[in-house]
Structure formats: structure tokens, C-alpha cells
Design a protein around this motif. Structure first.
Motif, PDB file in Angstrom:
ATOM      1  N   ASP A 273       0.825  -1.211   0.000  1.00  0.00           N
ATOM      2  CA  ASP A 273       0.000   0.000   0.000  1.00  0.00           C
ATOM      3  C   ASP A 273       0.861   1.264   0.000  1.00  0.00           C
ATOM      4  OD1 ASP A 273      -2.297  -1.529   0.029  1.00  0.00           O
ATOM      5  OD2 ASP A 273      -2.668  -1.273   2.179  1.00  0.00           O
ATOM      6  N   LEU A 274       1.887   1.284   0.850  1.00  0.00           N
ATOM      7  CA  LEU A 274       2.754   2.461   0.920  1.00  0.00           C
ATOM      8  C   LEU A 274       3.526   2.639  -0.378  1.00  0.00           C
ATOM      9  CD1 LEU A 274       3.921   4.783   2.597  1.00  0.00           C
ATOM     10  CD2 LEU A 274       5.631   3.178   3.499  1.00  0.00           C
ATOM     11  N   ALA A 275       4.048   1.545  -0.916  1.00  0.00           N
ATOM     12  CA  ALA A 275       4.827   1.618  -2.148  1.00  0.00           C
ATOM     13  C   ALA A 275       3.980   2.134  -3.307  1.00  0.00           C
ATOM     14  CB  ALA A 275       5.402   0.244  -2.489  1.00  0.00           C
ATOM     15  N   VAL A 276       2.770   1.612  -3.449  1.00  0.00           N
ATOM     16  CA  VAL A 276       1.919   2.030  -4.561  1.00  0.00           C
ATOM     17  C   VAL A 276       1.513   3.493  -4.411  1.00  0.00           C
ATOM     18  CG1 VAL A 276      -0.373   1.721  -5.577  1.00  0.00           C
ATOM     19  CG2 VAL A 276       1.129  -0.247  -5.251  1.00  0.00           C
TER      20      VAL A 276
ATOM     21  N   LEU B 229       3.353   6.728 -11.803  1.00  0.00           N
ATOM     22  CA  LEU B 229       3.124   5.372 -12.305  1.00  0.00           C
ATOM     23  C   LEU B 229       1.643   5.183 -12.611  1.00  0.00           C
ATOM     24  CD1 LEU B 229       4.796   2.730 -12.750  1.00  0.00           C
ATOM     25  CD2 LEU B 229       3.856   1.936 -10.581  1.00  0.00           C
ATOM     26  N   SER B 230       1.351   4.564 -13.750  1.00  0.00           N
ATOM     27  CA  SER B 230      -0.043   4.359 -14.143  1.00  0.00           C
ATOM     28  C   SER B 230      -0.718   3.361 -13.199  1.00  0.00           C
ATOM     29  CB  SER B 230      -0.112   3.832 -15.574  1.00  0.00           C
ATOM     30  OG  SER B 230       0.385   2.502 -15.638  1.00  0.00           O
ATOM     31  N   GLN B 231      -2.050   3.391 -13.215  1.00  0.00           N
ATOM     32  CA  GLN B 231      -2.807   2.491 -12.345  1.00  0.00           C
ATOM     33  C   GLN B 231      -2.542   1.029 -12.686  1.00  0.00           C
ATOM     34  OE1 GLN B 231      -6.929   3.531 -12.013  1.00  0.00           O
ATOM     35  NE2 GLN B 231      -7.496   1.649 -10.959  1.00  0.00           N
ATOM     36  N   ASP B 232      -2.461   0.695 -13.976  1.00  0.00           N
ATOM     37  CA  ASP B 232      -2.243  -0.690 -14.373  1.00  0.00           C
ATOM     38  C   ASP B 232      -0.877  -1.198 -13.902  1.00  0.00           C
ATOM     39  OD1 ASP B 232      -4.703  -0.744 -15.565  1.00  0.00           O
ATOM     40  OD2 ASP B 232      -3.954  -0.536 -17.616  1.00  0.00           O
ATOM     41  N   ARG B 233       0.146  -0.382 -14.075  1.00  0.00           N
ATOM     42  CA  ARG B 233       1.489  -0.800 -13.640  1.00  0.00           C
ATOM     43  C   ARG B 233       1.571  -0.834 -12.117  1.00  0.00           C
ATOM     44  NH1 ARG B 233       5.903   2.707 -15.799  1.00  0.00           N
ATOM     45  NH2 ARG B 233       7.288   0.891 -15.809  1.00  0.00           N
TER      46      ARG B 233
ATOM     47  N   ALA C 226       2.850  -3.804  -9.438  1.00  0.00           N
ATOM     48  CA  ALA C 226       3.785  -3.576  -8.329  1.00  0.00           C
ATOM     49  C   ALA C 226       3.163  -4.013  -7.009  1.00  0.00           C
ATOM     50  CB  ALA C 226       4.188  -2.101  -8.285  1.00  0.00           C
ATOM     51  N   TRP C 227       1.876  -3.715  -6.828  1.00  0.00           N
ATOM     52  CA  TRP C 227       1.201  -4.123  -5.591  1.00  0.00           C
ATOM     53  C   TRP C 227       1.229  -5.641  -5.439  1.00  0.00           C
ATOM     54  CZ3 TRP C 227      -2.443  -7.016  -3.227  1.00  0.00           C
ATOM     55  CH2 TRP C 227      -2.872  -6.620  -1.952  1.00  0.00           C
ATOM     56  N   ASP C 228       0.906  -6.343  -6.509  1.00  0.00           N
ATOM     57  CA  ASP C 228       0.931  -7.809  -6.464  1.00  0.00           C
ATOM     58  C   ASP C 228       2.333  -8.320  -6.125  1.00  0.00           C
ATOM     59  OD1 ASP C 228      -1.743  -8.081  -7.040  1.00  0.00           O
ATOM     60  OD2 ASP C 228      -1.461  -8.756  -9.102  1.00  0.00           O
ATOM     61  N   ALA C 229       3.346  -7.756  -6.764  1.00  0.00           N
ATOM     62  CA  ALA C 229       4.714  -8.236  -6.542  1.00  0.00           C
ATOM     63  C   ALA C 229       5.120  -8.083  -5.084  1.00  0.00           C
ATOM     64  CB  ALA C 229       5.685  -7.469  -7.442  1.00  0.00           C
ATOM     65  N   ILE C 230       4.725  -6.992  -4.470  1.00  0.00           N
ATOM     66  CA  ILE C 230       5.110  -6.741  -3.073  1.00  0.00           C
ATOM     67  C   ILE C 230       4.226  -7.527  -2.116  1.00  0.00           C
ATOM     68  CG2 ILE C 230       5.298  -4.957  -1.296  1.00  0.00           C
ATOM     69  CD1 ILE C 230       5.926  -2.980  -3.622  1.00  0.00           C
ATOM     70  N   ALA C 231       2.932  -7.464  -2.293  1.00  0.00           N
ATOM     71  CA  ALA C 231       2.014  -8.125  -1.367  1.00  0.00           C
ATOM     72  C   ALA C 231       2.139  -9.641  -1.398  1.00  0.00           C
ATOM     73  CB  ALA C 231       0.570  -7.716  -1.678  1.00  0.00           C
ATOM     74  N   LEU C 232       2.545 -10.197  -2.547  1.00  0.00           N
ATOM     75  CA  LEU C 232       2.600 -11.654  -2.701  1.00  0.00           C
ATOM     76  C   LEU C 232       4.003 -12.229  -2.554  1.00  0.00           C
ATOM     77  CD1 LEU C 232       0.223 -12.071  -5.789  1.00  0.00           C
ATOM     78  CD2 LEU C 232      -0.325 -12.507  -3.387  1.00  0.00           C
ATOM     79  N   HIS C 233       4.971 -11.421  -2.144  1.00  0.00           N
ATOM     80  CA  HIS C 233       6.346 -11.920  -2.229  1.00  0.00           C
ATOM     81  C   HIS C 233       6.654 -13.032  -1.235  1.00  0.00           C
ATOM     82  CE1 HIS C 233       7.410  -8.956   1.042  1.00  0.00           C
ATOM     83  NE2 HIS C 233       8.337  -9.851   1.314  1.00  0.00           N
ATOM     84  N   THR C 234       5.820 -13.232  -0.212  1.00  0.00           N
ATOM     85  CA  THR C 234       6.040 -14.345   0.720  1.00  0.00           C
ATOM     86  C   THR C 234       5.110 -15.528   0.434  1.00  0.00           C
ATOM     87  OG1 THR C 234       4.453 -13.494   2.357  1.00  0.00           O
ATOM     88  CG2 THR C 234       6.742 -12.750   2.553  1.00  0.00           C
ATOM     89  N   PHE C 235       4.285 -15.440  -0.609  1.00  0.00           N
ATOM     90  CA  PHE C 235       3.284 -16.469  -0.870  1.00  0.00           C
ATOM     91  C   PHE C 235       3.855 -17.530  -1.796  1.00  0.00           C
ATOM     92  CE2 PHE C 235       0.742 -13.247   0.922  1.00  0.00           C
ATOM     93  CZ  PHE C 235      -0.477 -13.776   1.290  1.00  0.00           C
ATOM     94  N   GLU C 236       4.209 -18.653  -1.243  1.00  0.00           N
ATOM     95  CA  GLU C 236       4.768 -19.746  -2.043  1.00  0.00           C
ATOM     96  C   GLU C 236       3.702 -20.280  -2.995  1.00  0.00           C
ATOM     97  OE1 GLU C 236       7.408 -23.802  -1.321  1.00  0.00           O
ATOM     98  OE2 GLU C 236       6.396 -22.820   0.366  1.00  0.00           O
TER      99      GLU C 236
END
Length: 229
Positions: free
Chosen positions: A94-97, A105-109, A113-123
């Protein structure tokens, strides 16, 4: 003292030099512990190198700028500025976005980025997303758990570590996550990655596990009988 202008190349790899990339790099350096900041850079370098082994070319087969800003910002949730009421990955996303959107940064990009950060611990999830999320996850996982390190070019990790020393990163980061969760239990749901970490620091049974949760669901479900009846 944290660097205000970090170098723009490491181990012979040039970092993205766009205004957005440099701003994100400086923002991460300002917010995070230097040990965590170096981990974020190593995550990018390792992710990019792993991408090359899969014939993924930076700037051609994936958005290198986007992968870079997600990598360098992926742990700002463990900073004081990023410490909210959600698990650290979501607070950080949330903070990064918010920062990235303010910097054009556009909404789509930003959603990637949100997915990459929020999901980085999800195996098993980040690795199935688009190339930016997948490479971000791969690089971070390689740096923390060593998974995929065999894919790195010979000697590359040694060169990266010479310029970006580890200093027991895995334990420094774990301690930061646990400290936040102990201070605010809302950040460590019982089924979350932070919950898994903090459980070892609480009295036995203080944090319910899956079986406790389904027993308390109120529906009266009972365990199935075993094969012996």
C-alpha cells in the motif's frame, strides 16, 4: 547513516536510471534498515539473473523498471513509516503504490507492483503471476532461502555479496517482522507468514492454528473417522 544517493550499478549490472527508478531507490534507502535495503537490491539482481536463465530479457520480455521498483520497495512494510495495521507485505504494498502513483506510475502498472510486493512471501502464487511478479518473487526467495541460487551465473552471487554484504539478513528481517507483530497482533493473523514467525515467540496455544479455528467456527463440524472406524 543511510545513503541519500545509492550507487546505480552493482556487480557489473546497471540499475534502471529513470526518474521513477532513482526516486524509488532513494525512498527505500531512506525508509529501511541498511541490511534490509541491501537485501532488496540483491533481490532485484538475483531476479534479473534468474530471468536471463529463462531467456527473459530485461526491457523486452518484462518491464524492468517495474520489476526494479517493486523489488527495492518490497520490504518497506517493516519500516517505521510502513508499519500499519495489516501484515507487513500488504502495508508495504500500500505504501509503495501510494509513492509510485504520486511519482506518475499508471494504475495498471501500479497494480502489478502491488501484487509483486504483497505476494512476495506467498509460495506457489507469485511464481504463477506475470514476469515482473514472478522475477521479483524469484529474486527475493533466492536471497532469503537460497531457492534458485543454482540458476545464478558462476561467481555472480559472490560478486553481489562483496558489494552488498548480507550481515545475517534473514535473521535481521525476521526479527523486524516479529517485533511489529508482537507490538500489534493484527499484523500477524494465525494463518499468515508473520503469524507463523510470531507463534514461536508466544506461549504455546496463544495463537490459534487451523484446527483451533475450525473447531471454533460454530458450525459443529467434526473430524472424519479414520480408516479403522
Amino acid at each position: 547513516m543511510r545513503p541519500s544517493s545509492p550507487p546505480l550499478s552493482y556487480a557489473g549490472v546497471e540499475l534502471p536510471r529513470s526518474e521513477l527508478a532513482v526516486s524509488a531507490l532513494r525512498y527505500a534507502a531512506e525508509l529501511t534498515d541498511p541490511v534490509v535495503f541491501r537485501h532488496s537490491l540483491r533481490g532485484y539482481l538475483f531476479g534479473r539473473a534468474i530471468g536471463e536463465t529463462r531467456a527473459l530479457r530485461a526491457g523486452a520480455d518484462y518491464d524492468d523498471e517495474l520489476m526494479f521498483v517493486a523489488s527495492v520497495l518490497h520490504d518497506i512494510g517493516v519500516s517505521d513509516a510502513g508499519n500499519g495495521d495489516e501484515r507487513f507485505e500488504v502495508d508495504g504494498a500500500d505504501l509503495a503504490v501510494g509513492f509510485l502513483r504520486e511519482h506518475g506510475l499508471s494504475q495498471d502498472r501500479a497494480a502489478v507492483a502491488w501484487d509483486a510486493i504483497a505476494l512476495h512471501t506467498f509460495e506457489g502464487i507469485g511464481a504463477r503471476k506475470g514476469p515482473e511478479v514472478m522475477l521479483c518473487h524469484a529474486g527475493i526467495t533466492a536471497d532469503i532461502l537460497g531457492r534458485g541460487r543454482e540458476l545464478l551465473p558462476a561467481g555472480f552471487a559472490d560478486r553481489v555479496h562483496a558489494e552488498l554484504p548480507r550481515e545475517d539478513l534473514a535473521y535481521v528481517l525476521t526479527d523486524a517482522i516479529v517485533a511489529q507483530a508482537l507490538d500489534n497482533p493484527r499484523k500477524a493473523g494465525p494463518l499468515s507468514f508473520p503469524g507463523q514467525l510470531v507463534r514461536r515467540h508466544l506461549p504455546q496455544g496463544a495463537l490459534p492454528d487451523w484446527y483451533d479455528l475450525i473447531a471454533d467456527a460454530g458450525w459443529g463440524d467434526r473430524p472424519a473417522r479414520d480408516g479403522n472406524g
